[in-house]
Motif scaffolding. Structure first.
Motif, PDB file in Angstrom:
ATOM      1  N   ILE A   2     -90.676 -46.199 -43.120  1.00  0.00           N
ATOM      2  CA  ILE A   2     -91.278 -45.938 -42.361  1.00  0.00           C
ATOM      3  C   ILE A   2     -91.465 -45.851 -40.480  1.00  0.00           C
ATOM      4  N   GLY A   3     -92.054 -45.175 -39.859  1.00  0.00           N
ATOM      5  CA  GLY A   3     -92.395 -44.830 -38.286  1.00  0.00           C
ATOM      6  C   GLY A   3     -91.146 -44.133 -38.439  1.00  0.00           C
ATOM      7  N   ASN A   4     -90.438 -43.691 -38.834  1.00  0.00           N
ATOM      8  CA  ASN A   4     -89.493 -42.578 -38.175  1.00  0.00           C
ATOM      9  C   ASN A   4     -89.971 -40.708 -38.939  1.00  0.00           C
ATOM     10  N   THR A   5     -89.171 -39.942 -38.392  1.00  0.00           N
ATOM     11  CA  THR A   5     -89.617 -38.685 -38.374  1.00  0.00           C
ATOM     12  C   THR A   5     -88.852 -38.526 -39.598  1.00  0.00           C
ATOM     13  N   ILE A   6     -88.907 -37.185 -40.588  1.00  0.00           N
ATOM     14  CA  ILE A   6     -87.978 -36.014 -41.528  1.00  0.00           C
ATOM     15  C   ILE A   6     -87.360 -34.653 -40.741  1.00  0.00           C
ATOM     16  N   ASN A  24     -93.532 -35.143 -38.281  1.00  0.00           N
ATOM     17  CA  ASN A  24     -94.046 -35.954 -37.393  1.00  0.00           C
ATOM     18  C   ASN A  24     -94.598 -37.629 -37.991  1.00  0.00           C
ATOM     19  N   SER A  25     -93.751 -38.328 -37.571  1.00  0.00           N
ATOM     20  CA  SER A  25     -93.716 -39.775 -37.703  1.00  0.00           C
ATOM     21  C   SER A  25     -94.337 -39.880 -38.595  1.00  0.00           C
ATOM     22  N   ILE A  26     -93.684 -41.209 -39.840  1.00  0.00           N
ATOM     23  CA  ILE A  26     -94.508 -40.971 -41.048  1.00  0.00           C
ATOM     24  C   ILE A  26     -94.776 -42.658 -40.730  1.00  0.00           C
ATOM     25  N   ASP A  27     -96.231 -42.644 -41.795  1.00  0.00           N
ATOM     26  CA  ASP A  27     -96.881 -44.188 -41.108  1.00  0.00           C
ATOM     27  C   ASP A  27     -96.928 -45.048 -42.429  1.00  0.00           C
ATOM     28  N   GLN A  28     -97.234 -44.667 -43.449  1.00  0.00           N
ATOM     29  CA  GLN A  28     -97.210 -44.805 -44.823  1.00  0.00           C
ATOM     30  C   GLN A  28     -95.764 -44.930 -45.470  1.00  0.00           C
ATOM     31  N   GLY A  29     -95.867 -45.379 -46.742  1.00  0.00           N
ATOM     32  CA  GLY A  29     -95.097 -45.656 -47.608  1.00  0.00           C
ATOM     33  C   GLY A  29     -95.336 -45.299 -48.819  1.00  0.00           C
ATOM     34  N   GLY A  30     -94.244 -44.439 -49.222  1.00  0.00           N
ATOM     35  CA  GLY A  30     -93.970 -44.000 -51.026  1.00  0.00           C
ATOM     36  C   GLY A  30     -93.636 -42.983 -50.310  1.00  0.00           C
ATOM     37  N   ASP A  31     -93.858 -41.738 -51.370  1.00  0.00           N
ATOM     38  CA  ASP A  31     -93.764 -40.736 -51.679  1.00  0.00           C
ATOM     39  C   ASP A  31     -93.377 -40.010 -51.269  1.00  0.00           C
ATOM     40  N   VAL A  32     -93.145 -38.835 -50.037  1.00  0.00           N
ATOM     41  CA  VAL A  32     -93.506 -38.313 -49.523  1.00  0.00           C
ATOM     42  C   VAL A  32     -93.376 -36.272 -49.888  1.00  0.00           C
ATOM     43  N   SER A  33     -94.097 -35.788 -50.123  1.00  0.00           N
ATOM     44  CA  SER A  33     -93.875 -34.573 -51.041  1.00  0.00           C
ATOM     45  C   SER A  33     -93.418 -33.708 -49.513  1.00  0.00           C
ATOM     46  N   ASN A  37     -92.954 -14.998 -48.530  1.00  0.00           N
ATOM     47  CA  ASN A  37     -92.112 -15.231 -50.303  1.00  0.00           C
ATOM     48  C   ASN A  37     -92.330 -16.003 -50.504  1.00  0.00           C
ATOM     49  N   ASP A  38     -91.353 -17.520 -50.606  1.00  0.00           N
ATOM     50  CA  ASP A  38     -90.798 -18.347 -50.953  1.00  0.00           C
ATOM     51  C   ASP A  38     -91.524 -19.763 -50.249  1.00  0.00           C
ATOM     52  N   THR A  39     -91.530 -20.874 -51.712  1.00  0.00           N
ATOM     53  CA  THR A  39     -91.546 -21.805 -51.040  1.00  0.00           C
ATOM     54  C   THR A  39     -90.405 -22.577 -51.955  1.00  0.00           C
ATOM     55  N   ALA A  40     -88.961 -23.739 -50.556  1.00  0.00           N
ATOM     56  CA  ALA A  40     -88.371 -24.322 -51.490  1.00  0.00           C
ATOM     57  C   ALA A  40     -89.816 -25.851 -51.103  1.00  0.00           C
ATOM     58  N   SER A  41     -88.763 -26.636 -52.285  1.00  0.00           N
ATOM     59  CA  SER A  41     -89.735 -28.397 -51.846  1.00  0.00           C
ATOM     60  C   SER A  41     -88.669 -29.419 -52.061  1.00  0.00           C
ATOM     61  N   ILE A  92     -91.764 -19.364 -40.545  1.00  0.00           N
ATOM     62  CA  ILE A  92     -91.300 -20.510 -41.553  1.00  0.00           C
ATOM     63  C   ILE A  92     -91.849 -21.900 -41.163  1.00  0.00           C
ATOM     64  N   ASP A  93     -92.512 -22.124 -42.225  1.00  0.00           N
ATOM     65  CA  ASP A  93     -93.764 -23.726 -41.529  1.00  0.00           C
ATOM     66  C   ASP A  93     -93.358 -24.638 -42.790  1.00  0.00           C
ATOM     67  N   LEU A  94     -93.135 -25.685 -41.907  1.00  0.00           N
ATOM     68  CA  LEU A  94     -92.731 -27.019 -42.479  1.00  0.00           C
ATOM     69  C   LEU A  94     -94.083 -27.937 -43.234  1.00  0.00           C
ATOM     70  N   ILE A  95     -94.597 -28.006 -44.037  1.00  0.00           N
ATOM     71  CA  ILE A  95     -95.542 -29.082 -44.822  1.00  0.00           C
ATOM     72  C   ILE A  95     -95.515 -30.134 -45.727  1.00  0.00           C
ATOM     73  N   VAL A  96     -96.390 -31.200 -45.127  1.00  0.00           N
ATOM     74  CA  VAL A  96     -95.638 -32.790 -45.103  1.00  0.00           C
ATOM     75  C   VAL A  96     -96.611 -33.347 -46.241  1.00  0.00           C
ATOM     76  N   ASP A  97     -96.717 -33.670 -47.417  1.00  0.00           N
ATOM     77  CA  ASP A  97     -98.059 -33.797 -48.099  1.00  0.00           C
ATOM     78  C   ASP A  97     -99.210 -32.918 -48.068  1.00  0.00           C
ATOM     79  N   GLY A  98     -99.175 -31.759 -47.914  1.00  0.00           N
ATOM     80  CA  GLY A  98    -100.146 -30.888 -47.381  1.00  0.00           C
ATOM     81  C   GLY A  98    -100.342 -30.019 -46.173  1.00  0.00           C
ATOM     82  N   SER A  99     -99.660 -31.114 -45.365  1.00  0.00           N
ATOM     83  CA  SER A  99    -100.278 -31.029 -44.368  1.00  0.00           C
ATOM     84  C   SER A  99     -99.094 -30.225 -42.938  1.00  0.00           C
ATOM     85  N   GLY A 100     -99.514 -29.199 -42.315  1.00  0.00           N
ATOM     86  CA  GLY A 100     -98.398 -28.380 -41.330  1.00  0.00           C
ATOM     87  C   GLY A 100     -98.406 -29.177 -40.059  1.00  0.00           C
ATOM     88  N   GLN A 101     -96.651 -29.281 -40.362  1.00  0.00           N
ATOM     89  CA  GLN A 101     -96.165 -30.476 -39.180  1.00  0.00           C
ATOM     90  C   GLN A 101     -95.212 -29.568 -38.380  1.00  0.00           C
TER      91      GLN A 101
END
Length: 416
Positions: free
Chosen positions: A203-207, A253-262, A269-273, A224-233
């Motif tokens: 927690i507190g780091n970027t991905i 961005n810096s992740i400030d909550q624990g758990g699994d992040v999508s 045309n395409d999405t990889a997850s 090409i967009d990076l979407i983290v938990d539904g938010s463009g970052q």
């Protein structure tokens, strides 16, 4: 050997092979023979080439139809195809097993599918070597139409092309039909593959994410967009020609909550997850969260945290609140501890040896010294019988894990 071209009914071109010593009489005989291998003039039929998709570089199905002719019972032994273009595309991608050649007779409504081998494949050209027997004999009394579905033909770049098919009989005579293939510039098809990402972060780091972008469509550019938990970052502009591949690096961005992040990496045309676990984020749930409740259950949870070795005790500090929470009455029977131990992904219940309290707003939970408490991931601690502060609001509480290592974190909780 001399070759004579004849324009037959419907505007199709027939090419007739003649010996170099042909006399006028033999020429007349040859022309008579060629007349038996002709489009029926009274029907004014033209060969028709249709592509399911005319976008340049698209892999699609090409259908040839509208080619009825007679050939006095002769057998077709070969069909030579030439689309007359240079560059990428053509027959190299054709699915031979899915391609169909049919001879359809207007006498008795008979449809016969020919067997063949696809040979001499070289971009715009290929040969269909017919291996069938009776099914490819053209009727001598009536009209036989040939229909061909060429599956997975890759269109050439934008342009107009004179495509032709040459039908060759077993006696060497041949007939060539032509039509125009027109292709147009399409849109880019940007396919996305995530090739590198962490499985977990603290927690507190970027991905950081590394993705490969491949364009299987027309030349062009996309974001090409990076979407983290539904938010463009994060995003990157990528320009690619057809069949070009490029690697892009994106960062959250810096992740400030624990758990699994999508994590989603998207083109038009395409999405990889993928999913990234964020460890070290503790949460505190109160049930009930009512102010002044004297028998509330407080559940501390984390999907994981950085801790090297075993945990021997857990210290809770609810102090600093005016007329605050009360933990002083807790016993070992009031505390439940579950955790993932080592490499085991399942939760193990850990015995509680004792609970001590220096004052009513703190408590130290001592774990069973004989239990394996090597931190492996998720951990849940349930405190039953906590007295909530008697005033609603947001409050800061602390947890500290002690043992071979030390970990502490402040958590905000809400009292209603």
């Amino acid at each position: 050997m001399k070759r004579r071209n004849f324009i037959l009914g419907g505007g199709l071109l027939a090419t007739l092979s003649l010996g170099t010593t042909a006399t006028n009489a033999s020429l007349a005989d040859a022309v008579s023979t060629a007349a038996d291998f002709r489009v029926l003039a009274e029907k004014e039929i033209n060969a028709k080439l249709e592509a399911v998709d005319t976008t340049e570089f698209e892999t699609t199905t090409h259908t040839w139809d509208g080619m009825p002719f007679t050939s006095d019972g002769q057998t077709i032994v070969e069909i030579q195809a030439d689309y007359n273009f240079n560059g990428s595309g053509g027959f190299d991608t054709v699915d031979e097993g899915a391609t169909i050649i049919e001879f359809y007779s207007d006498r008795g409504d008979r449809r016969r599918e020919a067997t063949f081998n696809l040979q001499n494949v070289n971009g715009a050209t290929a040969t269909f070597q017919i291996t069938g027997g009776q099914e490819v004999i053209v009727d001598s009394n009536g009209s036989t139409n040939v229909s061909i579905d060429i599956v997975n033909f890759e269109n050439p770049e934008t342009g107009n092309y004179s495509a032709e098919l040459t039908f060759i009989r077993d006696d060497g005579e041949n007939l060539t039909v032509t039509d125009t293939l027109s292709t147009a510039g399409g849109v880019g098809q940007f396919n996305v593959t995530i090739i590198d990402s962490p499985s977990e972060i603290t927690i507190g780091n970027t991905i950081p994410i590394e993705a490969e972008i491949e364009n299987t469509g027309a030349d062009g550019g996309q974001v090409i967009d990076l979407i983290v938990d539904g938010s463009g970052q994060d995003n990157k502009q990528v320009t690619l020609t057809n069949d070009q591949t490029k690697t892009v690096n994106l960062e959250s961005n810096s992740i400030d909550q624990g758990g699994d992040v999508s994590i989603d990496v998207q083109s038009e045309n395409d999405t990889a997850s993928t999913t990234v676990s964020v460890i070290g984020g503790w949460s505190l749930d109160l049930a009930p969260a009512t102010a002044g409740d004297k028998n509330s259950t407080h559940t501390w949870s984390t999907p994981g945290f950085t801790f090297n070795g075993e945990v021997s005790e857990v210290f809770f500090d609810y102090s600093g609140q005016s007329r605050g929470f009360r933990l002083g009455g807790l016993t070992a029977n009031d505390v439940t501890v579950e955790m993932e131990v080592g490499d085991d992904d399942s939760l193990t219940t850990i015995g509680v040896d004792s609970v001590t309290s220096q004052n009513k707003e703190t408590a130290t939970v001592v774990l069973d010294p004989n239990a394996d408490t090597t931190v492996g991931g998720e951990m849940n601690i349930v405190l039953n019988g906590v007295e909530n502060i008697n005033k609603s609001g947001e409050y800061s509480t602390d947890i500290e894990l002690r043992g071979d290592d030390t970990f502490s974190e402040s958590v905000t909780t809400v009292v209603e």
